[in-house]
Design a protein around this motif. Structure first.
Motif, short mmCIF file in Angstrom:
data_model
loop_
_atom_site.label_atom_id
_atom_site.label_comp_id
_atom_site.label_asym_id
_atom_site.label_seq_id
_atom_site.Cartn_x
_atom_site.Cartn_y
_atom_site.Cartn_z
N GLY A 1 0.78 -1.23 0.00
CA GLY A 1 0.00 0.00 0.00
C GLY A 1 0.81 1.28 0.00
N VAL A 2 2.11 1.20 -0.31
CA VAL A 2 2.92 2.42 -0.42
C VAL A 2 2.52 3.13 -1.71
CG1 VAL A 2 5.25 3.34 -0.66
CG2 VAL A 2 4.83 1.40 0.86
N PRO A 3 2.05 4.38 -1.63
CA PRO A 3 1.48 5.01 -2.82
C PRO A 3 2.48 5.57 -3.82
CG PRO A 3 1.29 6.48 -0.93
CD PRO A 3 1.85 5.18 -0.42
N CYS A 4 3.66 6.00 -3.35
CA CYS A 4 4.56 6.73 -4.23
C CYS A 4 6.00 6.24 -4.10
CB CYS A 4 4.52 8.23 -3.92
SG CYS A 4 2.90 8.99 -4.17
N GLY A 5 6.78 6.48 -5.15
CA GLY A 5 8.18 6.10 -5.10
C GLY A 5 9.00 6.82 -6.15
N GLN A 6 10.29 6.78 -5.96
CA GLN A 6 11.23 7.39 -6.90
C GLN A 6 12.48 6.54 -6.96
OE1 GLN A 6 11.57 10.86 -3.95
NE2 GLN A 6 13.53 11.03 -5.04
N GLY A 7 13.24 6.68 -8.02
CA GLY A 7 14.47 5.92 -8.15
C GLY A 7 14.77 5.64 -9.61
N TYR A 8 15.92 5.03 -9.85
CA TYR A 8 16.38 4.80 -11.22
C TYR A 8 15.51 3.81 -11.99
CZ TYR A 8 20.66 7.57 -10.97
OH TYR A 8 21.55 8.60 -10.90
N PHE A 9 14.69 3.01 -11.31
CA PHE A 9 13.75 2.15 -12.02
C PHE A 9 12.83 3.01 -12.89
CE2 PHE A 9 9.59 0.12 -12.41
CZ PHE A 9 9.93 -1.11 -12.94
N PHE A 10 12.47 4.18 -12.38
CA PHE A 10 11.59 5.09 -13.11
C PHE A 10 12.40 6.10 -13.93
CE2 PHE A 10 9.11 3.84 -9.34
CZ PHE A 10 8.02 3.27 -9.96
N SER A 11 13.34 6.76 -13.26
CA SER A 11 14.11 7.80 -13.94
C SER A 11 15.25 8.28 -13.06
CB SER A 11 13.20 8.99 -14.27
OG SER A 11 13.96 10.07 -14.80
N LYS A 12 16.36 8.61 -13.68
CA LYS A 12 17.42 9.33 -12.99
C LYS A 12 16.97 10.79 -12.84
CE LYS A 12 19.78 10.63 -17.27
NZ LYS A 12 21.01 10.58 -18.07
N PRO A 13 17.66 11.59 -12.04
CA PRO A 13 17.34 13.01 -11.99
C PRO A 13 17.48 13.65 -13.36
CG PRO A 13 18.74 12.41 -10.14
CD PRO A 13 18.70 11.21 -11.05
N LEU A 14 16.50 14.50 -13.71
CA LEU A 14 16.43 15.07 -15.05
C LEU A 14 16.70 16.57 -15.03
CD1 LEU A 14 13.10 13.37 -16.24
CD2 LEU A 14 15.45 12.64 -16.76
N GLU A 15 17.24 17.06 -16.13
CA GLU A 15 17.32 18.51 -16.32
C GLU A 15 15.90 19.06 -16.44
OE1 GLU A 15 20.08 20.21 -16.12
OE2 GLU A 15 21.41 18.47 -16.04
N PRO A 16 15.68 20.33 -16.11
CA PRO A 16 14.32 20.88 -16.13
C PRO A 16 13.58 20.65 -17.45
CG PRO A 16 15.82 22.44 -15.12
CD PRO A 16 16.66 21.31 -15.62
N ALA A 17 14.25 20.89 -18.57
CA ALA A 17 13.59 20.73 -19.87
C ALA A 17 13.15 19.29 -20.10
CB ALA A 17 14.51 21.19 -20.99
N ASP A 18 13.96 18.34 -19.63
CA ASP A 18 13.62 16.92 -19.82
C ASP A 18 12.42 16.52 -18.97
OD1 ASP A 18 15.66 16.49 -21.70
OD2 ASP A 18 17.13 16.16 -20.11
N LEU A 19 12.33 17.05 -17.76
CA LEU A 19 11.17 16.75 -16.92
C LEU A 19 9.90 17.34 -17.54
CD1 LEU A 19 9.81 15.59 -14.45
CD2 LEU A 19 10.47 17.64 -13.17
N LEU A 20 10.00 18.55 -18.06
CA LEU A 20 8.83 19.17 -18.71
C LEU A 20 8.38 18.35 -19.91
CD1 LEU A 20 9.77 22.96 -18.49
CD2 LEU A 20 8.08 21.71 -17.11
N LEU A 21 9.35 17.83 -20.67
CA LEU A 21 9.00 16.97 -21.82
C LEU A 21 8.29 15.70 -21.34
CD1 LEU A 21 12.17 17.16 -24.11
CD2 LEU A 21 9.86 18.00 -24.64
#
Length: 255
Positions: free
Chosen positions: A228-248
């Motif tokens: 039941g953990v609702p949220c997560g982050q990590g390289y499975f989803f994405s590495k940290p992105l530059e602003p333009a790449d996140l907007l894309l």
């Protein structure tokens, strides 16, 4: 070396060598990007990178961490203002230090910057580590004022510091971020493999939003979803992105 870095860091802050990158945060059940954590980066003029865990403690010790926090907030307003104004359910998390929690001008600074950028307070989550809560009683007023202003407050790297259950129950906190070291134990036969289970139970008992950090494998996602953990982050989803790449990434996401 530390003295050199102290002067270098100040110069970098004023000379445009610092920037923010953004690691997406995903809804684990839906697989959609619901937010991002803002992370600071320092690229020197010679092209080399200096890790935040090296220069941020020096900035805090030298007493100008609040300047770096102000830079981070301003950068988020510029980089992500469009996305935050367009999507009220999207948020960006900004990390605060112990020094920030004792800075009486932080609340006014946030209100001023967000008002100029036309960004709602609920769109900016604020993260603090357990180590920043060495003086929780002194931090309480600042955290309460930030939460009253509309910000979500998250404990970062939960389980690696020394905050007590009492502080979790009494401080104005909305979310716990489960440290990568515990996510790494999922599916492993190690002595502390059960710790993540207890952290999840604790978070649920306190009715806190849970965000798992450092997810790298599908079996970790499956375990966290099943608990039941609702949220997560990590390289499975994405590495940290530059602003333009996140907007894309956000523009490409289905409505």
């Amino acid at each position: 070396r530390q003295l050199d870095l102290r002067y270098e860091a100040r110069a970098a802050l004023r000379g445009g060598e610092l920037r923010m990158v953004y690691q997406p945060i995903y809804n684990l059940r839906l697989g959609t990007c619901v937010g991002a954590e803002a992370l600071i980066r320092w690229t020197r003029r010679d092209g080399s990178e200096l890790r935040p865990d090296l220069f941020l403690p020096i900035a805090e010790e030298a007493g100008f961490m609040h300047e770096i926090t102000a830079f981070a907030i301003k950068s988020v307003c510029i980089d992500m203002g469009e996305a935050l104004r367009a999507n009220p359910n999207f948020h960006v998390s900004v990390n605060l230090s112990a020094q920030d929690l004792l800075n009486g001008s932080l609340v006014a600074l946030l209100q001023s910057m967000l008002a100029r950028a036309d960004i709602e307070a609920k769109s900016i989550w604020l993260e603090i580590t357990e180590r920043a809560l060495v003086t929780p009683e002194q931090s309480r007023d600042t955290l309460t004022a930030l939460r009253d202003a509309g910000h979500h407050i998250a404990i970062d790297d939960f389980g690696t510091g020394y905050s007590s259950l009492q502080y979790l129950q009494t401080l104005p906190i909305d979310a716990l971020k489960i440290d990568k070291s515990f996510v790494d134990t999922v599916g492993m036969q190690t002595a502390n493999a059960s710790v993540i289970h207890h952290i999840i139970e604790l978070g649920n008992a306190l009715k806190l939003i849970l965000v798992a950090e450092g997810i790298e494998h599908r079996h970790q996602v499956d375990y966290l979803k099943s608990r039941g953990v609702p949220c997560g982050q990590g390289y499975f989803f994405s590495k940290p992105l530059e602003p333009a790449d996140l907007l894309l990434l956000l523009h490409a996401a289905p409505n």
